[in-house]
Write a protein that holds these residues in place. Structure first.
Motif, PDB file in Angstrom:
ATOM      1  N   MET A 109      15.739  18.697  11.690  1.00 16.88           N
ATOM      2  CA  MET A 109      14.693  17.994  12.433  1.00 16.88           C
ATOM      3  C   MET A 109      15.276  16.809  13.203  1.00 16.88           C
ATOM      4  SD  MET A 109      11.842  19.579  12.105  1.00 16.88           S
ATOM      5  CE  MET A 109      12.909  21.024  12.277  1.00 16.88           C
ATOM      6  N   PHE A 110      16.256  16.130  12.607  1.00 19.39           N
ATOM      7  CA  PHE A 110      16.921  15.048  13.335  1.00 19.39           C
ATOM      8  C   PHE A 110      17.651  15.610  14.547  1.00 19.39           C
ATOM      9  CE2 PHE A 110      16.504  12.540   9.411  1.00 19.39           C
ATOM     10  CZ  PHE A 110      16.100  11.326   9.954  1.00 19.39           C
ATOM     11  N   ALA A 111      18.332  16.717  14.369  1.00 13.33           N
ATOM     12  CA  ALA A 111      19.051  17.332  15.488  1.00 13.33           C
ATOM     13  C   ALA A 111      18.075  17.752  16.581  1.00 13.33           C
ATOM     14  CB  ALA A 111      19.842  18.543  14.985  1.00 13.33           C
ATOM     15  N   ALA A 112      16.944  18.312  16.175  1.00 11.62           N
ATOM     16  CA  ALA A 112      15.941  18.738  17.144  1.00 11.62           C
ATOM     17  C   ALA A 112      15.390  17.541  17.916  1.00 11.62           C
ATOM     18  CB  ALA A 112      14.809  19.483  16.438  1.00 11.62           C
ATOM     19  N   ALA A 113      15.221  16.416  17.225  1.00 15.66           N
ATOM     20  CA  ALA A 113      14.706  15.220  17.894  1.00 15.66           C
ATOM     21  C   ALA A 113      15.675  14.731  18.966  1.00 15.66           C
ATOM     22  CB  ALA A 113      14.454  14.124  16.853  1.00 15.66           C
ATOM     23  N   PHE A 114      16.965  14.726  18.650  1.00 15.24           N
ATOM     24  CA  PHE A 114      17.972  14.290  19.640  1.00 15.24           C
ATOM     25  C   PHE A 114      18.015  15.247  20.832  1.00 15.24           C
ATOM     26  CE2 PHE A 114      19.887  12.160  15.837  1.00 15.24           C
ATOM     27  CZ  PHE A 114      19.744  10.852  16.313  1.00 15.24           C
ATOM     28  N   VAL A 115      17.922  16.540  20.557  1.00 11.72           N
ATOM     29  CA  VAL A 115      17.925  17.526  21.636  1.00 11.72           C
ATOM     30  C   VAL A 115      16.691  17.349  22.522  1.00 11.72           C
ATOM     31  CG1 VAL A 115      17.765  19.998  22.169  1.00 11.72           C
ATOM     32  CG2 VAL A 115      19.311  19.201  20.365  1.00 11.72           C
ATOM     33  N   TYR A 116      15.547  17.112  21.888  1.00  9.16           N
ATOM     34  CA  TYR A 116      14.297  16.920  22.648  1.00  9.16           C
ATOM     35  C   TYR A 116      14.404  15.713  23.567  1.00  9.16           C
ATOM     36  CZ  TYR A 116       9.402  16.105  23.721  1.00  9.16           C
ATOM     37  OH  TYR A 116       8.233  15.890  24.387  1.00  9.16           O
ATOM     38  N   LEU A 117      14.901  14.595  23.049  1.00  7.85           N
ATOM     39  CA  LEU A 117      15.020  13.385  23.862  1.00  7.85           C
ATOM     40  C   LEU A 117      16.020  13.570  25.005  1.00  7.85           C
ATOM     41  CD1 LEU A 117      14.951  10.566  21.157  1.00  7.85           C
ATOM     42  CD2 LEU A 117      13.170  11.137  22.802  1.00  7.85           C
ATOM     43  N   PHE A 118      16.945  14.493  24.833  1.00  5.75           N
ATOM     44  CA  PHE A 118      17.889  14.771  25.917  1.00  5.75           C
ATOM     45  C   PHE A 118      17.251  15.669  26.979  1.00  5.75           C
ATOM     46  CE2 PHE A 118      21.100  17.754  27.658  1.00  5.75           C
ATOM     47  CZ  PHE A 118      21.850  16.845  28.404  1.00  5.75           C
ATOM     48  N   LEU A 119      16.502  16.662  26.542  1.00  3.03           N
ATOM     49  CA  LEU A 119      15.948  17.632  27.476  1.00  3.03           C
ATOM     50  C   LEU A 119      14.668  17.157  28.169  1.00  3.03           C
ATOM     51  CD1 LEU A 119      16.386  20.944  25.442  1.00  3.03           C
ATOM     52  CD2 LEU A 119      17.815  20.101  27.322  1.00  3.03           C
ATOM     53  N   PHE A 120      13.845  16.363  27.476  1.00  7.73           N
ATOM     54  CA  PHE A 120      12.524  15.989  27.988  1.00  7.73           C
ATOM     55  C   PHE A 120      12.408  14.471  28.120  1.00  7.73           C
ATOM     56  CE2 PHE A 120      11.947  20.072  25.902  1.00  7.73           C
ATOM     57  CZ  PHE A 120      11.212  20.784  26.850  1.00  7.73           C
ATOM     58  N   PRO A 121      11.432  14.000  28.915  1.00  7.89           N
ATOM     59  CA  PRO A 121      11.186  12.552  29.017  1.00  7.89           C
ATOM     60  C   PRO A 121      10.718  12.010  27.666  1.00  7.89           C
ATOM     61  CG  PRO A 121      10.071  13.757  30.788  1.00  7.89           C
ATOM     62  CD  PRO A 121      10.552  14.775  29.823  1.00  7.89           C
ATOM     63  N   GLY A 122      10.949  10.764  27.430  1.00 14.12           N
ATOM     64  CA  GLY A 122      10.530  10.152  26.174  1.00 14.12           C
ATOM     65  C   GLY A 122      11.408   8.978  25.777  1.00 14.12           C
ATOM     66  N   PHE A 123      12.649   8.970  26.299  1.00 12.80           N
ATOM     67  CA  PHE A 123      13.573   7.885  25.963  1.00 12.80           C
ATOM     68  C   PHE A 123      13.609   6.919  27.152  1.00 12.80           C
ATOM     69  CE2 PHE A 123      17.967   6.174  25.138  1.00 12.80           C
ATOM     70  CZ  PHE A 123      17.642   5.563  23.941  1.00 12.80           C
ATOM     71  N   GLY A 124      12.603   6.045  27.199  1.00 10.87           N
ATOM     72  CA  GLY A 124      12.529   5.108  28.321  1.00 10.87           C
ATOM     73  C   GLY A 124      12.315   5.845  29.631  1.00 10.87           C
ATOM     74  N   ASN A 125      13.075   5.460  30.644  1.00 12.21           N
ATOM     75  CA  ASN A 125      12.956   6.078  31.968  1.00 12.21           C
ATOM     76  C   ASN A 125      13.785   7.343  32.128  1.00 12.21           C
ATOM     77  OD1 ASN A 125      11.077   4.424  33.197  1.00 12.21           O
ATOM     78  ND2 ASN A 125      12.592   2.912  33.846  1.00 12.21           N
ATOM     79  N   HIS A 126      14.420   7.781  31.050  1.00  9.77           N
ATOM     80  CA  HIS A 126      15.191   9.019  31.116  1.00  9.77           C
ATOM     81  C   HIS A 126      14.269  10.184  31.456  1.00  9.77           C
ATOM     82  CE1 HIS A 126      18.014  12.169  30.245  1.00  9.77           C
ATOM     83  NE2 HIS A 126      17.282  12.628  29.227  1.00  9.77           N
ATOM     84  N   LYS A 127      14.533  10.905  32.538  1.00 13.63           N
ATOM     85  CA  LYS A 127      13.648  11.965  33.021  1.00 13.63           C
ATOM     86  C   LYS A 127      13.849  13.283  32.299  1.00 13.63           C
ATOM     87  CE  LYS A 127      13.258   9.953  37.637  1.00 13.63           C
ATOM     88  NZ  LYS A 127      11.888   9.470  37.364  1.00 13.63           N
ATOM     89  N   GLY A 128      14.867  13.398  31.513  1.00 13.11           N
ATOM     90  CA  GLY A 128      15.130  14.639  30.800  1.00 13.11           C
ATOM     91  C   GLY A 128      15.958  15.606  31.624  1.00 13.11           C
ATOM     92  N   ALA A 129      16.859  16.312  30.953  1.00  9.17           N
ATOM     93  CA  ALA A 129      17.769  17.216  31.657  1.00  9.17           C
ATOM     94  C   ALA A 129      17.031  18.370  32.335  1.00  9.17           C
ATOM     95  CB  ALA A 129      18.797  17.774  30.657  1.00  9.17           C
ATOM     96  N   LEU A 130      15.863  18.748  31.810  1.00  7.04           N
ATOM     97  CA  LEU A 130      15.123  19.870  32.385  1.00  7.04           C
ATOM     98  C   LEU A 130      14.243  19.459  33.564  1.00  7.04           C
ATOM     99  CD1 LEU A 130      13.987  21.755  29.146  1.00  7.04           C
ATOM    100  CD2 LEU A 130      15.957  22.232  30.617  1.00  7.04           C
ATOM    101  N   GLY A 131      14.072  18.153  33.758  1.00  6.91           N
ATOM    102  CA  GLY A 131      13.219  17.684  34.855  1.00  6.91           C
ATOM    103  C   GLY A 131      11.749  17.983  34.650  1.00  6.91           C
TER     104      GLY A 131
END
Length: 302
Positions: free
Chosen positions: A67-89
């Motif tokens: 679940m921790f790994a999934a959370a990090f992957v989610y924050l990388f792929l999708f918006p949610g970490f500040g202004n980070h737009k997510g790798a998937l756009g």
């Protein structure tokens, strides 16, 4: 999101995940004092129940780590970490636009077919009625109720009978929805209380409702002030939205008190224009549904 809010959101995400990860790593290694029998010493039910101390099962540890790994992957792929737009756009606006476009693609052929028929005939089309019902409940039910029975407190007419203020043809209903309507009943308190009472009794007599005959006779000449809108016979006028007073359908209530208030204080009625909110096609579909409410037998035979 401003830079300040973005940093604040990032701080909260890092703080919460750091605390959670620390507890996850520390928990399996925490040393809990135990008794020789392997319990913590906490007892319930007079010693019958004792609290045991066991290691966390391996499946739980693996599942939590995933679940921790999934959370990090989610924050990388999708918006949610500040202004980070997510790798998937991905964006919620974009998702909504795609859903609306897909829905519109399905609706366009249906709406194109609806344009071929007049409102009266469209009122017999099950698909048009299904769509019209949804539009009606979303836009009209607040005043006219979901059933279309209207609301005397608001002065919203019952749409399920065949009594129309501005006409009940398909064209009339479309005009009412598209442009809105504004009705004004002027106050007649200036006639004096006795004359208002007499006029109320005469209005009751027009529909055959129980009334004081002597007062109704006295009020009949006063009705000349009302005939300009309601007609000499009291049957009203669709041109100006003056209601028919000879039936038993009342916009603001048909008791003596209700009619007295209407005559004495006047009434204001406002039907907002829906053209800014609904398209012409949607207005015709709602009009067909409204027409169906008062002509269920006619509509079903078309």
């Amino acid at each position: 999101m401003s830079s300040g809010w973005s940093l604040w959101v990032m701080f909260l995400v890092v703080l919460n995940m750091s605390i959670t990860l620390f507890l996850f790593l520390w928990g399996p290694r925490a040393k809990i004092p135990t008794l020789p029998d392997g319990t913590s010493g906490h007892v319930w039910a007079h010693g019958v129940l004792r609290e045991g101390v066991r290691k966390l099962p391996r499946w739980w540890l693996l599942f939590s780590a995933s679940m921790f790994a999934a959370a990090f992957v989610y924050l990388f792929l999708f918006p949610g970490f500040g202004n980070h737009k997510g790798a998937l756009g991905w964006t919620s606006h974009g998702e909504l636009a795609k859903a609306v476009a897909a829905n519109q693609e399905k609706l366009d052929p249906l709406v194109a077919r609806f344009r071929l028929y007049p409102v009266e005939q469209l009122a017999g089309d099950p698909q048009a009625l299904q769509m019209g019902k949804v539009l009606f409940q979303d836009n009209c039910a607040a005043c006219h109720q979901r059933s279309g029975k209207g609301n005397m407190v608001l002065g919203a007419p019952d749409l399920t009978d065949n009594d129309w203020l501005y006409g009940g043809s398909g064209k009339d209903i479309v005009t009412s929805i598209h442009d809105g309507r504004a009705g004004v009943m002027p106050p007649w308190a200036s006639l004096g209380e006795d004359n208002v009472d007499n006029l109320v009794q005469y209005v009751l007599s027009l529909s055959g409702s129980p009334h004081d005959r002597a007062k109704a006779v006295a009020g009949k000449p006063l009705f000349a002030t009302c005939a300009a809108c309601h007609g000499t016979d009291g049957k009203g006028s669709h041109a100006i939205g003056a209601p028919n007073l000879t039936d038993h359908i009342w916009l603001h209530g048909g008791t003596v008190a209700d009619i007295h208030k209407t005559v004495h204080d006047g009434r204001q009625g406002h039907m907002p224009a829906w053209s800014p909110r609904l398209t012409d096609d949607q207005i015709r579909i709602v009009a067909a549904y409204v027409y169906h409410l008062s002509h269920p037998a006619d509509a079903s035979s078309q």
